[in-house]
Design an enzyme around this catalytic site. Structure first.
Site, short mmCIF file in Angstrom:
data_model
loop_
_atom_site.label_atom_id
_atom_site.label_comp_id
_atom_site.label_asym_id
_atom_site.label_seq_id
_atom_site.Cartn_x
_atom_site.Cartn_y
_atom_site.Cartn_z
N TRP A 1 52.50 -29.74 19.33
CA TRP A 1 51.59 -30.45 18.44
C TRP A 1 51.86 -31.94 18.46
CZ3 TRP A 1 47.00 -29.48 16.53
CH2 TRP A 1 46.55 -28.17 16.66
N ASP B 1 52.61 -34.32 10.05
CA ASP B 1 51.72 -33.18 10.27
C ASP B 1 52.41 -31.94 9.71
OD1 ASP B 1 50.22 -31.07 11.17
OD2 ASP B 1 50.14 -31.72 13.26
N LYS C 1 46.27 -22.41 8.36
CA LYS C 1 47.52 -21.72 8.62
C LYS C 1 48.14 -21.22 7.32
CE LYS C 1 47.84 -24.38 12.80
NZ LYS C 1 47.68 -23.30 13.77
#
Lengths: 363, 363
Positions: A105, A175, A199
C-alpha cells in the site's frame, strides 16, 4: 446453512446485528416511509443519520475539536492523489514528501505522490521484503518535507505499527484503512488519518478523512473542488451528494462498536483473536508466518503451508468448513486471514481447529 | 401506513421490488452465506454481479461495442473535473471547451472546467433565466474545441433536450444524471455520457461513465490514476475497490427495467406521467410552470403557486397526503416534483388530485 466465517481482506465481514437492522429498515426507515437510499441528502432524516455517524466516530476515536471528519469517495487509492493535491501547496513547489515504505500500500501511495511532488524514502525494509516496520531510530526524516506518509497497517503484507510514529513538526499522514477502530490511537499525533471504509467499517465507496484544521486551505489549482478538503469541510461533507447508504451502514457499525464497549474493549478482543492464531502458527512446523513479531498485524495474518502443493486442498477443505476467502493476495501468495472487528473469536477458533485438522491429515 | 410517494430530486425513489429483494438478500446473497457488502470485489460472486450489471446496462441503452462503460465514484460534481482532466490533453494546451449553458448544473460544470481549460459559451438562454434549451441553429460552435459539454436534463431548472445535439467532429460530453434510462437515446451521437446514479438508477456514490474508446488515453499528468478513464477501463472498473453495494442495487434496477419492457416502454410511461402533471398545471390559473413547452423536463417539474404565501400550507398538506419532498430547490423556489422511472403513474395521479383539492380549497 453451515456457520460461515468470512476472512476477506475487504470488502469484509460486517456485524450480523448491523445487517439485520439494515434489512429490517430497508423499506421504511423509522416510520419515514422511505429507504435510506431514497432520502434526499439534505432532508431532516438523512441529516440526522449523518450527524449521528459523525458524532459517534468522533467519540469512538476521541477526535480532538481541532480536527475535521470528512466523508468522501474514491477509496484510499484516490486519496493517494487527493492528499498531495491538498498538502504539497503548503511548501514551495516542487515540494517533497517523506515516506516510510512498509509494503504494497505504501508502494501505491508513493507512485501516485510522484505526480505532485518529489518523493524521498525515509526508511524501508533493507532486504526489499516487507516483514517488519523499520525501527524509528533509522528513519531519515527531512524537516522541510510537506509531510511524512505512513501506512500503519499493510493489508497485503500483514505488517502493523505497534508504536506511534513521530516526525517533529512535519505533519504525519497515516493510511489506517485496514485497522482504523481496531485499537486505541492518539489522533493528535497525526496531521491526517484516512481510511477506505470497506475493511473495518462498512461498505466500499466511503472514505473517511480526519484532518487537522490548520492543514486545510492549501489545495493545488488542479485539485477538483469535490476533493478539496477545505470545500468538503465547509460543506459538512455535502458539497457533492455523499454516499448516503454507505454512511448509514457505517453509522450502524459505529453504534454497534459503542455497544461492544468502544475501541479499547475492541482492542482487547483483537489482541486475543490475533494471539490465538499467531500462537498456533508459531507452534506448528506445518505452517509459517514470516513477519517480525514486533510488527505483526492483528488484522491481516498472511501465512504459508510449508508444502505449497497442498494450497488448493487447504482452500477446498476450508470452504467446506464454512471458512471463506482465505486465499492470500496474488502478490504474496499463500493464505491470509483477516480478523477485523466484526470477526468473532469463534471464527478464529474455527480456523485454528481447521488448521489443526488439516495438519493432522497432511502433516 | 399511508401510501407514500417520494418526489425527491435525488437521492430518489427506487422500485419497491428492488428494495424488497435487497432486504431479503441482505444477510445471504444466493446461498453464499454473505451479504453483498461483505464480498471481496475480486471474488466470483461479486464479479458475476458486476458483469451482469454491465451487460444489462449495455443492453438497456444499446451501447455500441466501441464504448466502454465505467463504474466510478464522486458523482457528477467530481466528474466535472475528471472529464476535462481526461479530455483536454487531446488538444494543444491550453485547450478550449464549448458549453451550451442551460442552467444550474451546466454552471457548476463550467466553473470546474475553468481549472483545466478555456471555456466558451456556445449558447445560453438570452435573458439569463433558464427556461428553454437554446435552439441548435444559434449555437456558436468552434471546430477546435476539445469537446462540447451539454447537460441534457437540468434537474434544478426542469429543462430537457428533446433533440439530439450535434457538433460535427467535436465530441459531445453529456451530463445525463437525471434522465438517463428514462428515454431512448442514440449513444453513438455522444463521445461521453455520464450520470450520478442517485437520481434515476440507484444509491448515491456510484457514477456511470460511458466513453468512446478513441477518447481514452489522454489524461493530464495531474489526473489521479483512480480517475484516469483509460486505467479504470483497463481494470474493468476494479482499479480501486468499486462501490460494490451501490453496483448491486443498480444491477437490480437494471433487471427491474428489463422486466418493465426496457427503456422504450419506460419512455412511454414517462411521457404519460409528465403529460398528466403538465396538462393539469397548464389548465390551472392557480399554478404555473415557466419552462418553454419544447424544453420541459419529463423528470423534474418545477412549478409555482400564484400566491406564494400558501407555499408552507401546500407542503404541510402534501405531506399529510403522503406526498413527500415537493419543496423546490432553494435557487429556484416554489415546488418541484421529480418523476423518475420508479415513480408510478398512481403517484402522479395522487399529486394531481392533491393539486386540485388544494386549489379548490384556496383558489
Amino acid at each position: 446453512m453451515t456457520q460461515i466465517y468470512n476472512f476477506s481482506a475487504g470488502p469484509a465481514v460486517l456485524p450480523k446485528e448491523v445487517l439485520q437492522q439494515a434489512a429490517a429498515e430497508m423499506l421504511d426507515w423509522h416510520g419515514s416511509g422511505m429507504s435510506v437510499m431514497e432520502m434526499s441528502h439534505r432532508g431532516a432524516e438523512f441529516m440526522s443519520i449523518l450527524e449521528t455517524a459523525l458524532a459517534d466516530l468522533r467519540e469512538l476515536l476521541a477526535v480532538p475539536d481541532n480536527y475535521k471528519i470528512l466523508f468522501m469517495q474514491g477509496g484510499a487509492l484516490a486519496e493517494n492523489a487527493i492528499i498531495p493535491m491538498n498538502l504539497v501547496g503548503r511548501k514551495p513547489q516542487p515540494a517533497t514528501i517523506d515516506f516510510v515504505h512498509t509494503g504494497s500500500w505504501t508502494a501505491k501511495s508513493i507512485n501516485e505522490a510522484k505526480k505532485y511532488a518529489n518523493v524521498r524514502i525515509a526508511a524501508a525494509a533493507p532486504d526489499g521484503r516487507f516483514h517488519a516496520v523499520p525501527k524509528r531510530a533509522g528513519w531519515n526524516l527531512h524537516r522541510d518535507a510537506a509531510y511524512l506518509h505512513v501506512c500503519t497497517n499493510e493489508t497485503i503484507d500483514g505488517v502493523e505499527y505497534h508504536f506511534n510514529p513521530d516526525a517533529g513538526d512535519v505533519p504525519i499522514v497515516a493510511d489506517m484503512s485496514s485497522h482504523i477502530l481496531s485499537r486505541v490511537i492518539d489522533v493528535a499525533k497525526y496531521g491526517v488519518i484516512f481510511a477506505g471504509a470497506q475493511k473495518n467499517i462498512g461498505p466500499a465507496g466511503l472514505t473517511i478523512v480526519i484532518v487537522r484544521e490548520d492543514l486545510l486551505g492549501h489545495a493545488l489549482p488542479c485539485c477538483p473542488s469535490a476533493f478539496d478538503w477545505k470545500i468538503v469541510a465547509e460543506h459538512g461533507s455535502m458539497y457533492n451528494t455523499p454516499p448516503t447508504y454507505a454512511i448509514y451502514i457505517a453509522g450502524l457499525v459505529f453504534q454497534w462498536l459503542k455497544r461492544q464497549g468502544g475501541v479499547a474493549a475492541m482492542e482487547q478482543r483483537n489482541i486475543a483473536k490475533a494471539s490465538l492464531l499467531y500462537d498456533y502458527l508459531d507452534a506448528s512446523a506445518f505452517y509459517r508466518n514470516e513477519i517480525a513479531k514486533d510488527s505483526r498485524s492483528r488484522m491481516n495474518v498472511p501465512f504459508f503451508l510449508r508444502d505449497e502443493s497442498l494450497n488448493e486442498a487447504f482452500l477446498v477443505g476450508a470452504k467446506a468448513h464454512g471458512l471463506l476467502q482465505l486465499k492470500g493476495h496474488k502478490s504474496v501468495g499463500g493464505m491470509r486471514a483477516s480478523l477485523y472487528n466484526a470477526m468473532p473469536i469463534e471464527g478464529v477458533q474455527a480456523l485454528v481447529d481447521y488448521l489443526k485438522e488439516f495438519e493432522q491429515k497432511y502433516g
